[in-house]
Enzyme design. Sequence first.
Site, PDB file in Angstrom:
ATOM      1  N   CYS A 113     -17.956  -8.923  45.595  1.00 18.39           N
ATOM      2  CA  CYS A 113     -18.765  -9.462  46.702  1.00 18.39           C
ATOM      3  C   CYS A 113     -19.091  -8.393  47.741  1.00 18.39           C
ATOM      4  O   CYS A 113     -19.996  -8.566  48.547  1.00 18.39           O
ATOM      5  CB  CYS A 113     -18.056 -10.636  47.363  1.00 18.39           C
ATOM      6  SG  CYS A 113     -17.785 -11.986  46.218  1.00 18.39           S
ATOM      7  N   HIS A 239     -21.458 -11.712  54.233  1.00 14.92           N
ATOM      8  CA  HIS A 239     -21.367 -12.170  52.842  1.00 14.92           C
ATOM      9  C   HIS A 239     -21.259 -13.690  52.853  1.00 14.92           C
ATOM     10  O   HIS A 239     -20.497 -14.270  53.625  1.00 14.92           O
ATOM     11  CB  HIS A 239     -20.159 -11.536  52.163  1.00 14.92           C
ATOM     12  CG  HIS A 239     -19.848 -12.166  50.839  1.00 14.92           C
ATOM     13  ND1 HIS A 239     -20.808 -12.293  49.856  1.00 14.92           N
ATOM     14  CD2 HIS A 239     -18.714 -12.737  50.353  1.00 14.92           C
ATOM     15  CE1 HIS A 239     -20.269 -12.899  48.806  1.00 14.92           C
ATOM     16  NE2 HIS A 239     -19.005 -13.178  49.087  1.00 14.92           N
ATOM     17  N   ASN A 269     -22.297 -18.746  46.678  1.00 13.53           N
ATOM     18  CA  ASN A 269     -21.788 -17.370  46.686  1.00 13.53           C
ATOM     19  C   ASN A 269     -22.345 -16.620  45.467  1.00 13.53           C
ATOM     20  O   ASN A 269     -21.961 -16.907  44.333  1.00 13.53           O
ATOM     21  CB  ASN A 269     -20.252 -17.407  46.652  1.00 13.53           C
ATOM     22  CG  ASN A 269     -19.624 -16.027  46.730  1.00 13.53           C
ATOM     23  OD1 ASN A 269     -20.309 -15.017  46.575  1.00 13.53           O
ATOM     24  ND2 ASN A 269     -18.325 -15.992  46.955  1.00 13.53           N
TER      25      ASN A 269
HETATM   26  O1  UT7 Z   1     -16.649 -14.154  47.844  1.00 12.76           O
HETATM   27  C1  UT7 Z   1     -15.367 -13.630  47.740  1.00 12.76           C
HETATM   28  C2  UT7 Z   1     -14.475 -14.200  48.722  1.00 12.76           C
HETATM   29  N1  UT7 Z   1     -14.231 -15.592  48.475  1.00 12.76           N
HETATM   30  C3  UT7 Z   1     -13.888 -16.335  49.493  1.00 12.76           C
HETATM   31  O2  UT7 Z   1     -13.882 -15.843  50.595  1.00 12.76           O
HETATM   32  C4  UT7 Z   1     -13.452 -17.769  49.272  1.00 12.76           C
HETATM   33  C5  UT7 Z   1     -12.347 -18.083  50.251  1.00 12.76           C
HETATM   34  N2  UT7 Z   1     -11.770 -19.431  50.106  1.00 12.76           N
HETATM   35  C6  UT7 Z   1     -12.450 -20.539  50.426  1.00 12.76           C
HETATM   36  O3  UT7 Z   1     -13.611 -20.500  50.766  1.00 12.76           O
HETATM   37  C7  UT7 Z   1     -11.697 -21.840  50.423  1.00 12.76           C
HETATM   38  O4  UT7 Z   1     -10.316 -21.584  50.308  1.00 12.76           O
HETATM   39  C8  UT7 Z   1     -12.134 -22.831  49.297  1.00 12.76           C
HETATM   40  C9  UT7 Z   1     -13.523 -23.353  49.588  1.00 12.76           C
HETATM   41  C10 UT7 Z   1     -12.108 -22.104  47.964  1.00 12.76           C
HETATM   42  C11 UT7 Z   1     -11.180 -24.010  49.233  1.00 12.76           C
HETATM   43  O5  UT7 Z   1     -11.142 -24.681  50.481  1.00 12.76           O
HETATM   44  P1  UT7 Z   1      -9.740 -25.015  51.160  1.00 12.76           P
HETATM   45  O6  UT7 Z   1     -10.044 -25.740  52.391  1.00 12.76           O
HETATM   46  O7  UT7 Z   1      -8.977 -23.729  51.275  1.00 12.76           O
HETATM   47  O8  UT7 Z   1      -9.116 -25.997  50.123  1.00 12.76           O
HETATM   48  P2  UT7 Z   1      -7.717 -25.894  49.307  1.00 12.76           P
HETATM   49  O9  UT7 Z   1      -7.860 -24.899  48.226  1.00 12.76           O
HETATM   50  O10 UT7 Z   1      -6.609 -25.741  50.293  1.00 12.76           O
HETATM   51  O11 UT7 Z   1      -7.644 -27.351  48.703  1.00 12.76           O
HETATM   52  C12 UT7 Z   1      -7.560 -28.513  49.530  1.00 12.76           C
HETATM   53  C13 UT7 Z   1      -7.660 -29.738  48.661  1.00 12.76           C
HETATM   54  C14 UT7 Z   1      -6.730 -29.704  47.435  1.00 12.76           C
HETATM   55  O12 UT7 Z   1      -6.285 -31.022  47.205  1.00 12.76           O
HETATM   56  P3  UT7 Z   1      -4.817 -31.482  47.671  1.00 12.76           P
HETATM   57  O13 UT7 Z   1      -3.886 -30.551  46.964  1.00 12.76           O
HETATM   58  O14 UT7 Z   1      -4.799 -31.313  49.142  1.00 12.76           O
HETATM   59  O15 UT7 Z   1      -4.755 -32.894  47.194  1.00 12.76           O
HETATM   60  C15 UT7 Z   1      -7.652 -29.301  46.321  1.00 12.76           C
HETATM   61  O16 UT7 Z   1      -7.221 -29.773  45.068  1.00 12.76           O
HETATM   62  O17 UT7 Z   1      -8.996 -29.848  48.137  1.00 12.76           O
HETATM   63  C16 UT7 Z   1      -8.922 -30.014  46.720  1.00 12.76           C
HETATM   64  N3  UT7 Z   1     -10.123 -29.436  46.125  1.00 12.76           N
HETATM   65  C17 UT7 Z   1     -11.240 -30.136  45.897  1.00 12.76           C
HETATM   66  N4  UT7 Z   1     -11.534 -31.422  46.112  1.00 12.76           N
HETATM   67  C18 UT7 Z   1     -12.782 -31.820  45.767  1.00 12.76           C
HETATM   68  C19 UT7 Z   1     -10.322 -28.158  45.730  1.00 12.76           C
HETATM   69  N5  UT7 Z   1     -11.561 -28.017  45.226  1.00 12.76           N
HETATM   70  C20 UT7 Z   1     -12.145 -29.238  45.321  1.00 12.76           C
HETATM   71  C21 UT7 Z   1     -13.404 -29.727  44.972  1.00 12.76           C
HETATM   72  N6  UT7 Z   1     -13.684 -31.018  45.213  1.00 12.76           N
HETATM   73  N7  UT7 Z   1     -14.378 -28.945  44.426  1.00 12.76           N
END
Ligand code: UT7
Length: 312
Positions: A113, A239, A269
Amino acid sequence: MGNRLIGYGSYLPERVVANQDFEKIMDTSDEWIVTRTGMRERHFARDDETVVDMATIAAQRALDNAGLTIDDIDLVIVANVSAELDFPSVGCQVLGRLGAKNNAPAFDVRGACTGFIYALHCARGFFTSGMHRRIMLIGAEKMSRFIDYNDRSTAVLFGDGAGALIFEHSTSSYSGIIDTVIMSDGTEFDMLHGSPDHHIMMNGPETYKKAVQLMPDAANYIMEHAGITADNVDWIIPHQANLRIIQSCAQRLEFPLEKILVTVDKHANTSGASGVLALAYAFDNDIIKRGQLILYPAFGSGLTWGAALIRV
Ligand code: UT7
């Protein structure tokens, strides 16, 4: 010795995939995706459409925009991590497709990225040394190749596309690529990487924490290095990984949100293509004007991060 921007072009595949399309095939919702990422839709290439196909169209459009042919270019650098062929480079293939006859060199950089910042950094070095006089930079990615539809936490995040910029040698040091900084920390490589079966492996929350720290750090570093403050910057093009990351960066940099370019809602992304696609979108829609100063920070797999200052 300086440089100036003389042409741009971009390409987005025809197929638009909305959040609702994911609702049909996995346990997710438009509401979750919009709230957690700001993404609403993304473009996916056709199965038979390659990174080289997309890069070639963006490159030709940049040449048309600059009023040049490929033989006017003396170096091509392509930021990408998703090419279908391990070799040769996407750059050489693009030169071939465009029928280049001048034996100009081409190579790819794999900064994920942050890849386009790595490419800008190389170009700045080549202009400063006087080694090249007209350089085309391309960011091209088919991230949809890597999607694991069994992993909802990464499947919804990525998109495809390509963008290209052409810079030319200039005696002014106040235009074009003014400054760049690139960094990496390989000890954290397992936070975000490709798997042997070509899937994206990411610890989302840990990557998020790094992104909101390292992108503003890179932005502050480059402003200090260039002897400017946020008041001198017309636009930040971060980004495009997540709207919440972008908002947090704006807050940390004390930069007004209305001067932050956001395309993550439309493109998701696109890794190494993200910044150049956003800039092309801003030119096409008359959002960013020629002569304005752009600060472009990025962060990604590697870990890699960095920033570029470009007067467009
Ligand atoms: O480009 C390179 C750099 N990349 C980045 O900078 C990405 C950085 N990370 C992020 O943008 C975020 O961490 C994500 C968008 C990937 C995830 O968001 P988050 O708020 O950190 O969510 P999480 O991973 O902590 O998950 C929270 C909840 C989980 O459920 P439980 O365990 O709380 O029941 C996940 O299973 O959200 C759930 N979850 C989803 N639910 C519905 C994860 N993905 C999804 C989904 N739909 N697609």
